[in-house]
Design a protein around this motif. Structure first.
Motif, short mmCIF file in Angstrom:
data_model
loop_
_atom_site.label_atom_id
_atom_site.label_comp_id
_atom_site.label_asym_id
_atom_site.label_seq_id
_atom_site.Cartn_x
_atom_site.Cartn_y
_atom_site.Cartn_z
N PRO A 24 0.77 -1.25 -0.01
CA PRO A 24 0.07 -0.04 -0.13
C PRO A 24 0.89 1.16 -0.03
CG PRO A 24 0.03 -0.97 2.10
CD PRO A 24 0.62 -1.94 1.28
N THR A 25 0.23 2.38 -0.51
CA THR A 25 0.97 3.70 -0.40
C THR A 25 0.64 4.25 0.82
OG1 THR A 25 0.41 4.05 -2.81
CG2 THR A 25 1.12 5.61 -1.71
N THR A 26 1.97 4.73 1.40
CA THR A 26 1.78 5.19 2.92
C THR A 26 1.08 6.57 2.81
OG1 THR A 26 3.67 6.37 2.40
CG2 THR A 26 3.75 4.11 3.42
N THR A 27 0.13 6.92 3.90
CA THR A 27 -0.35 7.96 4.02
C THR A 27 0.32 8.97 5.05
OG1 THR A 27 -1.69 7.15 5.77
CG2 THR A 27 -2.50 6.80 3.52
N THR A 81 -4.71 4.18 -1.97
CA THR A 81 -3.96 3.65 -0.87
C THR A 81 -3.95 2.00 -0.92
OG1 THR A 81 -5.39 4.39 0.53
CG2 THR A 81 -3.38 5.88 0.11
N HIS A 82 -5.58 1.67 -1.32
CA HIS A 82 -5.63 0.32 -0.81
C HIS A 82 -6.50 -0.12 -2.37
CE1 HIS A 82 -5.68 2.10 3.10
NE2 HIS A 82 -5.05 0.98 3.32
N THR A 98 -10.49 10.42 -0.39
CA THR A 98 -10.28 9.40 0.46
C THR A 98 -11.57 9.53 1.59
OG1 THR A 98 -9.16 11.35 2.19
CG2 THR A 98 -7.75 9.57 0.67
#
Length: 161
Positions: free
Chosen positions: A67-70, A108-109, A160
């Motif tokens: 996943p891309t970090t937030t 991200t998901h 988001t």
């Protein structure tokens, strides 16, 4: 009738190529001289090997991308929730509860897009259960007796939740 040396090699429920190569190996190691170039996986009468596909072999992965970090919410004074969907937690000022927080998006998901119903991406019910179990484990309440979803959580194509 089959040759006496090959009779035990002829069995049912065995691939033809296995039977062919086993028989040829048995004949080669006993008495028969064999020209191996005359055998092929598909046709025993051809002298050429089967053709390979003309297209490049395609590489396709079947596992999820990381996943891309937030971002790091602990720098804002929050505690890491150590969960892929819940990013942080904070105890309420009066000490009577804890708030868990996180962000969900298709960026991200991306695996959430697999749960699309009538063109709308919804957070699966099992994800709600996982969130509740994780929060409960953090608060020494590791069981969920009942979980009722009053409305689905729709995820926008951009942005988001």
């Amino acid at each position: 009738t089959p040759h006496p040396l090959t009779a035990p090699l002829l069995r049912r429920n065995r691939p033809d190529t296995t039977t062919l190569h086993t028989t040829l190996a048995q004949l080669h190691t006993t008495t028969n001289t064999n020209t191996w170039t005359r055998t092929s996986v598909t046709n025993t009468n051809t002298t050429t090997a089967p053709d390979l596909p003309t297209y490049a072999f395609q590489h396709q992965r079947y596992w999820l991308n990381p996943p891309t970090t937030t971002g790091d919410l602990t720098s804002a004074g929050l505690t890491s929730a150590e969960h892929p969907l819940l990013r942080a937690s904070v105890e309420l000022a009066d000490g009577l509860g804890t708030v868990f927080t996180g962000q969900l998006s298709l960026r991200t998901h991306p695996w959430l897009a697999d749960h699309t119903i009538l063109g709308t991406v919804l957070l699966p019910g099992t994800a709600f259960l996982d969130l509740a179990l994780h929060a409960g484990n953090q608060l020494d309440a590791p069981h969920v007796e009942e979980l009722t979803l009053e409305a689905p959580l729709a995820l926008p194509e951009q942005g988001t939740v």
